[in-house]
Every structure is written in C-alpha cells, then in structure tokens.
Design a protein around this motif. Sequence first.
Motif, short mmCIF file in Angstrom:
data_model
loop_
_atom_site.label_atom_id
_atom_site.label_comp_id
_atom_site.label_asym_id
_atom_site.label_seq_id
_atom_site.Cartn_x
_atom_site.Cartn_y
_atom_site.Cartn_z
N PRO A 182 -4.42 12.44 -0.83
CA PRO A 182 -3.80 11.19 -0.42
C PRO A 182 -2.69 11.40 0.61
N ALA A 183 -2.57 10.45 1.50
CA ALA A 183 -1.54 10.44 2.53
C ALA A 183 -0.74 9.15 2.37
N VAL A 184 0.52 9.18 2.77
CA VAL A 184 1.38 8.00 2.59
C VAL A 184 1.37 7.06 3.79
N TRP A 185 0.65 7.39 4.84
CA TRP A 185 0.56 6.49 6.00
C TRP A 185 -0.91 6.24 6.32
N PRO A 186 -1.24 5.08 6.86
CA PRO A 186 -2.63 4.73 7.07
C PRO A 186 -3.24 5.28 8.36
N PHE B 155 -2.23 0.70 -4.23
CA PHE B 155 -1.14 -0.26 -4.10
C PHE B 155 -0.21 -0.16 -5.30
N SER B 156 1.07 -0.30 -5.04
CA SER B 156 2.07 -0.47 -6.09
C SER B 156 2.58 -1.90 -5.99
N PRO C 286 0.85 -1.19 0.00
CA PRO C 286 0.00 0.00 0.00
C PRO C 286 0.89 1.25 0.00
N THR C 287 0.54 2.22 -0.84
CA THR C 287 1.39 3.40 -0.98
C THR C 287 0.68 4.70 -0.63
N ARG D 190 -0.74 1.40 -10.78
CA ARG D 190 -1.05 1.03 -9.41
C ARG D 190 -2.48 0.54 -9.34
N ALA D 191 -2.79 -0.21 -8.31
CA ALA D 191 -4.13 -0.75 -8.11
C ALA D 191 -4.83 0.06 -7.03
#
Length: 100
Positions: free
Chosen positions: A29-33, A66-67, A14-15, A83-84
């Motif tokens: 978008p953020a890079v952390w969940p 996702f990458s 997940p990216t 990416r998905a």
Amino acid sequence: MTLLGQSVRIQVTPTEYEWNYGDGTIYGPAVWPGNPLPEELIGEVTETSHVYERPGDYYVSVAIYFSGEYSINGGPMIPIDGRALTFPLAQTISVAVRVA
C-alpha cells in the motif's frame, strides 16, 4: 443526514492505495494515489511504473482504503473504528512487444 432524529455528519478520507497490475504483481500500500503523467514525461520511471514480462491483455485495478469519522449534532468529529475498502472497476490494458 438525519438519523433517528439526530443530525449526523460522516466524513471519509482515502488513506491507502494498492495497485494490482494483473500479472501477479502488486504495488503498495501507498499513501498517495499517484497522478497523471504530463505528456513530456511519458516513458519516465515513476513509483507506480511496471514492466510486463510478456505481451497480453492484463486487468489492472486499484484497491482504495478509507478511514472515517463522524459528528452528531455538530459535535466534535469522532474516529470510526476500522476502515473500508473499495475496488473501482478494473481496466484492461493490452501489452505488446516493444520494437526498438
């Protein structure tokens, strides 16, 4: 897995994460969940905090990008173009009027 007689390894990561608060507001978008907030910090403002203007039921969701990369027969990992995107099930939250 084996595909056409070849050993194929696929790895996805997940990216990016994009939150939809259900009232027209999107964060990301953020890079952390994010992560669960410890009980003693409930009520503190975080990056993903959101204030609703009106009470009601809202459908909150997150889009996860996702990458990926793959390897054939144990060779080097090769990036997969693009990416998905996946959408886990939305959660319904009920927002009530805050009483001071």
